[in-house]
Design a protein around this motif. Sequence first.
Motif, mmCIF file in Angstrom:
data_model
loop_
_atom_site.group_PDB
_atom_site.id
_atom_site.type_symbol
_atom_site.label_atom_id
_atom_site.label_comp_id
_atom_site.label_asym_id
_atom_site.label_seq_id
_atom_site.Cartn_x
_atom_site.Cartn_y
_atom_site.Cartn_z
ATOM 1 N N GLY A 108 51.600 33.671 40.329
ATOM 2 C CA GLY A 108 50.554 32.758 40.762
ATOM 3 C C GLY A 108 49.222 33.052 40.122
ATOM 4 N N LEU A 109 48.894 34.341 39.951
ATOM 5 C CA LEU A 109 47.628 34.709 39.313
ATOM 6 C C LEU A 109 47.629 34.348 37.835
ATOM 7 C CD1 LEU A 109 46.949 38.185 40.966
ATOM 8 C CD2 LEU A 109 45.839 36.006 41.473
ATOM 9 N N VAL A 110 48.774 34.524 37.185
ATOM 10 C CA VAL A 110 48.869 34.131 35.773
ATOM 11 C C VAL A 110 48.704 32.624 35.625
ATOM 12 C CG1 VAL A 110 50.467 33.961 33.828
ATOM 13 C CG2 VAL A 110 50.234 36.116 35.058
ATOM 14 N N ALA A 171 45.123 29.143 46.025
ATOM 15 C CA ALA A 171 44.027 29.926 46.591
ATOM 16 C C ALA A 171 43.142 30.508 45.497
ATOM 17 C CB ALA A 171 44.593 31.040 47.467
ATOM 18 N N ALA A 172 43.758 30.932 44.386
ATOM 19 C CA ALA A 172 42.974 31.503 43.289
ATOM 20 C C ALA A 172 42.142 30.451 42.561
ATOM 21 C CB ALA A 172 43.904 32.209 42.308
ATOM 22 N N LEU A 173 42.557 29.179 42.631
ATOM 23 C CA LEU A 173 41.809 28.104 41.973
ATOM 24 C C LEU A 173 40.761 27.473 42.889
ATOM 25 C CD1 LEU A 173 44.634 26.250 40.009
ATOM 26 C CD2 LEU A 173 42.790 27.663 39.067
ATOM 27 N N ALA A 174 40.612 27.970 44.116
ATOM 28 C CA ALA A 174 39.599 27.432 45.023
ATOM 29 C C ALA A 174 38.213 27.606 44.415
ATOM 30 C CB ALA A 174 39.684 28.138 46.372
ATOM 31 N N PRO A 175 37.299 26.669 44.681
ATOM 32 C CA PRO A 175 35.968 26.733 44.049
ATOM 33 C C PRO A 175 35.248 28.052 44.270
ATOM 34 C CG PRO A 175 36.298 24.593 45.084
ATOM 35 C CD PRO A 175 37.473 25.434 45.472
ATOM 36 N N GLY A 176 35.308 28.576 45.489
ATOM 37 C CA GLY A 176 34.618 29.831 45.757
ATOM 38 C C GLY A 176 35.153 30.979 44.931
ATOM 39 N N CYS A 177 36.469 31.050 44.814
ATOM 40 C CA CYS A 177 37.083 32.110 44.011
ATOM 41 C C CYS A 177 36.746 31.943 42.540
ATOM 42 C CB CYS A 177 38.596 32.110 44.215
ATOM 43 S SG CYS A 177 39.118 32.728 45.830
ATOM 44 N N ARG A 178 36.780 30.697 42.052
ATOM 45 C CA ARG A 178 36.535 30.485 40.624
ATOM 46 C C ARG A 178 35.105 30.859 40.241
ATOM 47 N NH1 ARG A 178 40.605 31.452 38.498
ATOM 48 N NH2 ARG A 178 39.594 30.801 36.554
ATOM 49 N N THR A 179 34.149 30.578 41.130
ATOM 50 C CA THR A 179 32.757 30.915 40.829
ATOM 51 C C THR A 179 32.573 32.410 40.675
ATOM 52 O OG1 THR A 179 32.009 28.959 42.054
ATOM 53 C CG2 THR A 179 30.388 30.699 41.639
ATOM 54 N N VAL A 180 33.156 33.164 41.617
ATOM 55 C CA VAL A 180 33.033 34.624 41.546
ATOM 56 C C VAL A 180 33.777 35.167 40.337
ATOM 57 C CG1 VAL A 180 33.473 36.776 42.778
ATOM 58 C CG2 VAL A 180 32.744 34.754 44.035
ATOM 59 N N VAL A 181 34.944 34.590 40.024
ATOM 60 C CA VAL A 181 35.726 35.044 38.879
ATOM 61 C C VAL A 181 34.943 34.850 37.587
ATOM 62 C CG1 VAL A 181 37.762 34.515 37.475
ATOM 63 C CG2 VAL A 181 37.990 34.782 39.941
ATOM 64 N N GLU A 182 34.311 33.689 37.436
ATOM 65 C CA GLU A 182 33.532 33.436 36.227
ATOM 66 C C GLU A 182 32.345 34.396 36.125
ATOM 67 O OE1 GLU A 182 34.351 31.554 33.795
ATOM 68 O OE2 GLU A 182 36.144 30.820 34.825
ATOM 69 N N ALA A 183 31.726 34.695 37.265
ATOM 70 C CA ALA A 183 30.601 35.629 37.233
ATOM 71 C C ALA A 183 31.061 37.030 36.833
ATOM 72 C CB ALA A 183 29.925 35.671 38.610
ATOM 73 N N LEU A 184 32.211 37.454 37.333
ATOM 74 C CA LEU A 184 32.727 38.778 36.971
ATOM 75 C C LEU A 184 33.119 38.834 35.501
ATOM 76 C CD1 LEU A 184 34.916 39.567 40.134
ATOM 77 C CD2 LEU A 184 32.746 40.630 39.489
ATOM 78 N N ARG A 185 33.657 37.734 34.975
ATOM 79 C CA ARG A 185 34.011 37.706 33.558
ATOM 80 C C ARG A 185 32.765 37.785 32.680
ATOM 81 N NH1 ARG A 185 38.598 32.925 33.803
ATOM 82 N NH2 ARG A 185 40.340 34.265 34.483
ATOM 83 N N MET A 186 31.690 37.124 33.099
ATOM 84 C CA MET A 186 30.453 37.190 32.331
ATOM 85 C C MET A 186 29.863 38.598 32.349
ATOM 86 S SD MET A 186 28.678 33.569 33.390
ATOM 87 C CE MET A 186 27.237 33.919 32.400
ATOM 88 N N GLN A 187 30.194 39.372 33.380
ATOM 89 C CA GLN A 187 29.738 40.752 33.434
ATOM 90 C C GLN A 187 30.619 41.684 32.602
ATOM 91 O OE1 GLN A 187 29.536 41.877 37.554
ATOM 92 N NE2 GLN A 187 28.112 40.227 38.093
ATOM 93 N N GLY A 188 31.661 41.148 31.982
ATOM 94 C CA GLY A 188 32.533 41.956 31.148
ATOM 95 C C GLY A 188 33.696 42.607 31.884
ATOM 96 N N ARG A 189 33.956 42.183 33.112
ATOM 97 C CA ARG A 189 35.064 42.758 33.860
ATOM 98 C C ARG A 189 36.389 42.289 33.270
ATOM 99 N NH1 ARG A 189 33.027 46.943 36.826
ATOM 100 N NH2 ARG A 189 31.156 46.303 37.962
ATOM 101 N N GLY A 190 37.375 43.173 33.255
ATOM 102 C CA GLY A 190 38.674 42.845 32.690
ATOM 103 C C GLY A 190 39.557 42.083 33.654
ATOM 104 N N TRP A 191 40.739 41.655 33.143
ATOM 105 C CA TRP A 191 41.679 40.859 33.949
ATOM 106 C C TRP A 191 42.149 41.641 35.165
ATOM 107 C CZ3 TRP A 191 46.518 40.929 36.008
ATOM 108 C CH2 TRP A 191 47.079 39.699 36.365
ATOM 109 N N ALA A 192 42.458 42.918 34.991
ATOM 110 C CA ALA A 192 42.979 43.707 36.100
ATOM 111 C C ALA A 192 41.945 43.844 37.209
ATOM 112 C CB ALA A 192 43.423 45.086 35.605
ATOM 113 N N TYR A 193 40.678 44.084 36.844
ATOM 114 C CA TYR A 193 39.638 44.221 37.865
ATOM 115 C C TYR A 193 39.446 42.902 38.611
ATOM 116 C CZ TYR A 193 35.089 45.128 40.002
ATOM 117 O OH TYR A 193 34.071 45.291 40.902
ATOM 118 N N VAL A 194 39.393 41.809 37.877
ATOM 119 C CA VAL A 194 39.119 40.516 38.508
ATOM 120 C C VAL A 194 40.256 40.091 39.424
ATOM 121 C CG1 VAL A 194 38.752 38.062 38.058
ATOM 122 C CG2 VAL A 194 37.606 39.777 36.641
#
Length: 286
Positions: A108-110, A171-194
């Motif tokens: 599901g995450l993939v 659940a992973a595609l919910a707007p709230g989750c996607r916003t935080v995910v994009e912010a973490l990616r912009m901070q350079g966080r990797g796939w495993a951390y996110v």
Amino acid sequence: MTQRAGTPPVGRDVSGRGPAVTAGGLLASVLLGLPVLAAVLGPLVAGPVGPPPDSTALPSRPPGPGHPLGTDVLDRDVLALVLHGGGSVLGGTLGALLLCYAVAVPLGLVAAGPRRTLDETVMRALDLLLALPGLMLLLTLAATGRRGWVWLVVVAAVLQVPSVARLVRAAALAPGCRTVVEALRMQGRGWAYVHLRHLTRELAGPLATDAGARFSGVLYLMASANFLGLGLPSSSPDWSVLIQRNSDALFTQPAAVLVPAALLMSLCVGGNLCVDRALARWRAAV
């Protein structure tokens, strides 16, 4: 509605140290605790399940001295059978659930990742699996000689993967989750951390709710397979096998059918009640 001064919070004891014991909580604990204790501790205290080697008594005897719940159609002690038969029920159901989530959550995450081609490939493959009827698959495997506890657990887990993976993806595609995910990616966080640290924590509530209901579905599927003779052998003390073997003696020796049936129902209802109460406490705490 406001709370009067000096009144303890709802759901907490008067000392304020923790949740108060309620009738619903006690009922849920008893319903779940009885079959779990029977499954875990039963084999340690139960006697042998086979009939005495020199026994010439008739099968399906009513309760009496030496047999508090009577005997079954093979002249085996029903109490010993019940205490030995819960391990396959509880272990099989929990094993199927753990295997299902271990496979479905990463899928599901993939699928919820940024690659749409990968999302379509995973989802369409799971759609094909979702179309398979569970009992028909078990019937096919049993006809080819592939039956037993391991096959039953694997099939029950595989059949649950598509719906769990869809839940995780949604659940992973919910707007709230996607916003935080994009912010973490912009901070350079990797796939495993996110995904494994942040998203898994966000998905804990939906997955716990799903696990409570899915526990009943997996239990029903495995019990149905055993009742129809598609899983464990007919000599197994499994509760659903006992119900099937002794169904013809329901009116002459009802304990051999009603006791394992009551334990299965208690396990199913108690598990759902305990999950609901745990989620209610979790929502109140956050």
